[in-house]
Write a protein that holds these residues in place. Structure first.
Motif, PDB file in Angstrom:
ATOM      1  N   CYS A 174      10.830  -1.265   1.321  1.00 21.59           N
ATOM      2  CA  CYS A 174      11.039  -0.494   2.552  1.00 21.59           C
ATOM      3  C   CYS A 174      11.111   1.002   2.241  1.00 21.59           C
ATOM      4  O   CYS A 174      10.561   1.835   2.974  1.00 21.59           O
ATOM      5  N   GLU A 175      11.782   1.350   1.152  1.00 20.54           N
ATOM      6  CA  GLU A 175      11.861   2.753   0.749  1.00 20.54           C
ATOM      7  C   GLU A 175      10.479   3.303   0.424  1.00 20.54           C
ATOM      8  O   GLU A 175      10.152   4.447   0.778  1.00 20.54           O
ATOM      9  N   CYS A 176       9.652   2.499  -0.250  1.00 14.13           N
ATOM     10  CA  CYS A 176       8.305   2.954  -0.601  1.00 14.13           C
ATOM     11  C   CYS A 176       7.444   3.140   0.639  1.00 14.13           C
ATOM     12  O   CYS A 176       6.725   4.147   0.752  1.00 14.13           O
ATOM     13  N   LEU A 177       7.499   2.197   1.554  1.00 16.26           N
ATOM     14  CA  LEU A 177       6.729   2.319   2.786  1.00 16.26           C
ATOM     15  C   LEU A 177       7.166   3.558   3.570  1.00 16.26           C
ATOM     16  O   LEU A 177       6.332   4.338   4.048  1.00 16.26           O
ATOM     17  N   LEU A 195       4.308   0.477  -8.221  1.00 11.58           N
ATOM     18  CA  LEU A 195       3.374  -0.576  -7.813  1.00 11.58           C
ATOM     19  C   LEU A 195       3.475  -0.846  -6.317  1.00 11.58           C
ATOM     20  O   LEU A 195       2.457  -0.999  -5.634  1.00 11.58           O
ATOM     21  N   ALA A 196       4.711  -0.914  -5.808  1.00 14.44           N
ATOM     22  CA  ALA A 196       4.886  -1.148  -4.370  1.00 14.44           C
ATOM     23  C   ALA A 196       4.235  -0.036  -3.564  1.00 14.44           C
ATOM     24  O   ALA A 196       3.553  -0.286  -2.556  1.00 14.44           O
ATOM     25  N   SER A 197       4.413   1.195  -4.012  1.00 13.98           N
ATOM     26  CA  SER A 197       3.825   2.326  -3.292  1.00 13.98           C
ATOM     27  C   SER A 197       2.307   2.237  -3.289  1.00 13.98           C
ATOM     28  O   SER A 197       1.655   2.520  -2.272  1.00 13.98           O
ATOM     29  N   MET A 198       1.733   1.833  -4.421  1.00 10.04           N
ATOM     30  CA  MET A 198       0.274   1.750  -4.490  1.00 10.04           C
ATOM     31  C   MET A 198      -0.260   0.605  -3.635  1.00 10.04           C
ATOM     32  O   MET A 198      -1.313   0.739  -2.987  1.00 10.04           O
ATOM     33  N   TYR A 199       0.425  -0.536  -3.623  1.00  8.12           N
ATOM     34  CA  TYR A 199       0.047  -1.621  -2.703  1.00  8.12           C
ATOM     35  C   TYR A 199       0.028  -1.116  -1.264  1.00  8.12           C
ATOM     36  O   TYR A 199      -0.894  -1.394  -0.489  1.00  8.12           O
ATOM     37  N   ILE A 200       1.077  -0.384  -0.903  1.00  7.28           N
ATOM     38  CA  ILE A 200       1.198   0.110   0.466  1.00  7.28           C
ATOM     39  C   ILE A 200       0.100   1.118   0.763  1.00  7.28           C
ATOM     40  O   ILE A 200      -0.508   1.111   1.841  1.00  7.28           O
ATOM     41  N   MET A 201      -0.186   2.005  -0.203  1.00  7.33           N
ATOM     42  CA  MET A 201      -1.267   2.969  -0.001  1.00  7.33           C
ATOM     43  C   MET A 201      -2.584   2.258   0.264  1.00  7.33           C
ATOM     44  O   MET A 201      -3.352   2.656   1.153  1.00  7.33           O
ATOM     45  N   ARG A 202      -2.863   1.204  -0.504  1.00 11.93           N
ATOM     46  CA  ARG A 202      -4.093   0.451  -0.287  1.00 11.93           C
ATOM     47  C   ARG A 202      -4.110  -0.173   1.115  1.00 11.93           C
ATOM     48  O   ARG A 202      -5.123  -0.129   1.815  1.00 11.93           O
ATOM     49  N   ALA A 203      -2.971  -0.734   1.525  1.00  3.14           N
ATOM     50  CA  ALA A 203      -2.906  -1.358   2.851  1.00  3.14           C
ATOM     51  C   ALA A 203      -3.118  -0.341   3.964  1.00  3.14           C
ATOM     52  O   ALA A 203      -3.596  -0.693   5.048  1.00  3.14           O
ATOM     53  N   LEU A 204      -2.795   0.933   3.693  1.00  6.62           N
ATOM     54  CA  LEU A 204      -2.933   1.990   4.696  1.00  6.62           C
ATOM     55  C   LEU A 204      -4.266   2.723   4.602  1.00  6.62           C
ATOM     56  O   LEU A 204      -4.491   3.698   5.323  1.00  6.62           O
ATOM     57  N   GLY A 205      -5.141   2.288   3.695  1.00  7.00           N
ATOM     58  CA  GLY A 205      -6.487   2.842   3.655  1.00  7.00           C
ATOM     59  C   GLY A 205      -6.708   4.014   2.723  1.00  7.00           C
ATOM     60  O   GLY A 205      -7.707   4.745   2.867  1.00  7.00           O
ATOM     61  N   VAL A 206      -5.817   4.230   1.744  1.00  7.41           N
ATOM     62  CA  VAL A 206      -6.035   5.298   0.766  1.00  7.41           C
ATOM     63  C   VAL A 206      -7.330   5.018   0.004  1.00  7.41           C
ATOM     64  O   VAL A 206      -7.583   3.893  -0.435  1.00  7.41           O
TER      65      VAL A 206
END
Length: 355
Positions: free
Chosen positions: A164-167, A191-202
């Motif tokens: 949640c903090e990463c998102l 890793l969590a931040s990068m997963y989230i970035m990918r999910a958001l279209g980075v």
């Protein structure tokens, strides 16, 4: 009801023990009792509590203090005036009040914790300044705990606060579709931040770390575009002049903030997620590249406002919490957990408190 409970206690600097003489929390009329099932060991903040580098202003309680802020548990009792918390609710990050001789920082590595029903208290005429745990559990009017669906594994719950903090950080930094990002740190937060970035279209992600297994996870599981082991190859050489829209410090090091600014395009942003410990937080502005921004996102900051979006990503199969921890150990094995984290032999450890 039991008179005492077990908890992980920091008795003094670098002195950690599991004690079974902690007074059981006594619920007030506006409080609910939470039976704790798990608590993640925070690779950063928990060690800052243990070594005393977390400051009182940042939340360090007086020693002896009960450790842990990444807990998950279910409500098992409610006070007479509780209206918005219910039996069986599954919660992340309840924050205890002091028990006997023990303070709380933040007190999740224990068998039982408390949460206050702030909404009921406000309705009944309490002012914000009168709310319990004020300063530790209030961000505006937002309580510093959040309900999650019961179908989420409570062991997985031990990593949801980090996710949640990463998102929240990625959203707050403004990192989104089409961006390019250079990420330092492939631990659970990175890793969590990068997963989230990918999910958001980075569009492009380059990951920097010194541990091959973590870099392999970033490459094979997250799907980053390039990995750099900085102990074998200088980051500047590996990038060969490439510039990014954002750099992202998921470690918590001033040296990363200073260095990474030079890999930004003009007008780019250094994003600092990792918590900078006291005594390790002096930033030399002269070492930063000109015409770049530094955005510090020290926690906590509105993290629970993103829990609904995180749960939606989990339910859609875009985020699997089990990818962000490698070990589950009984709470009694806290020293093994500390050694695994200290020696970088794990991704993240979840302490199991109860079945």
């Amino acid at each position: 009801m039991k008179q005492t409970m077990k908890a992980v206690v920091v008795r003094d600097k670098n002195d950690v023990a599991v004690r079974n003489d902690i007074p059981m929390p006594q619920i007030g009329e506006y409080e609910a009792l939470v039976k704790m099932y798990s608590c993640g060991f925070c690779n950063g903040t928990d060690f800052h509590v243990i070594d005393g580098s977390l400051t009182k202003e940042e939340g360090l309680g007086a020693y002896p203090t009960i450790l842990g802020h990444e807990g998950c548990g279910d409500i098992v009792a409610v006070g007479a005036k509780v209206r918005y918390l219910h039996m069986g609710d599954r919660l992340i990050h309840p924050v205890n009040r002091p028990c006997g001789d023990y303070s709380m920082t933040y007190g999740n590595m224990c068998e039982y914790a408390l949460v206050p029903d702030h909404l009921a208290m406000l309705e009944d005429g309490w002012s914000k300044d009168q709310l319990p745990f004020n300063g530790n559990t209030i961000i505006g009017v937002e309580p510093n705990f959040v309900k999650i669906p019961k179908h989420i594994d409570p062991i997985d719950g031990g990593v949801l606060l980090s996710l949640c903090e990463c998102l929240g950080a990625v959203r707050d930094f403004g990192i989104g579709e089409g961006a390019s990002v250079l990420v330092y740190g492939c631990g659970p937060m990175g890793l969590a931040s990068m997963y989230i970035m990918r999910a958001l279209g980075v569009k492009r992600i380059v990951a920097v770390d010194s541990i091959d297994s973590r870099l392999a996870t970033a490459k094979n599981e997250v799907g980053v575009d390039q990995t750099i082991n900085f102990e074998r190859t200088a980051v500047s050489a590996a990038l060969a002049g490439e510039k990014f829209d954002f750099t992202y410090d998921a470690v918590g090091a001033v040296s990363i903030i200073e260095e990474s600014s030079h890999y930004l395009r003009q007008g780019g942003k250094v994003c600092a997620l990792g918590v900078l410990g006291a005594g390790r937080d002096l930033l030399n502005m002269h070492k930063l590249q000109n015409n770049t921004s530094v955005h510090i996102h020290s926690q906590p900051y509105k993290r629970f406002g993103f829990m609904a979006e995180l749960v939606a990503l989990i339910e859609a199969g875009k985020i699997n919490p089990k990818n962000f921890y490698s070990h589950v150990l009984p709470m009694e094995d806290i020293h093994q957990a500390m050694e695994l984290v200290k020696n970088k032999q794990c991704l993240k450890v979840i302490l199991k408190i109860a079945d």
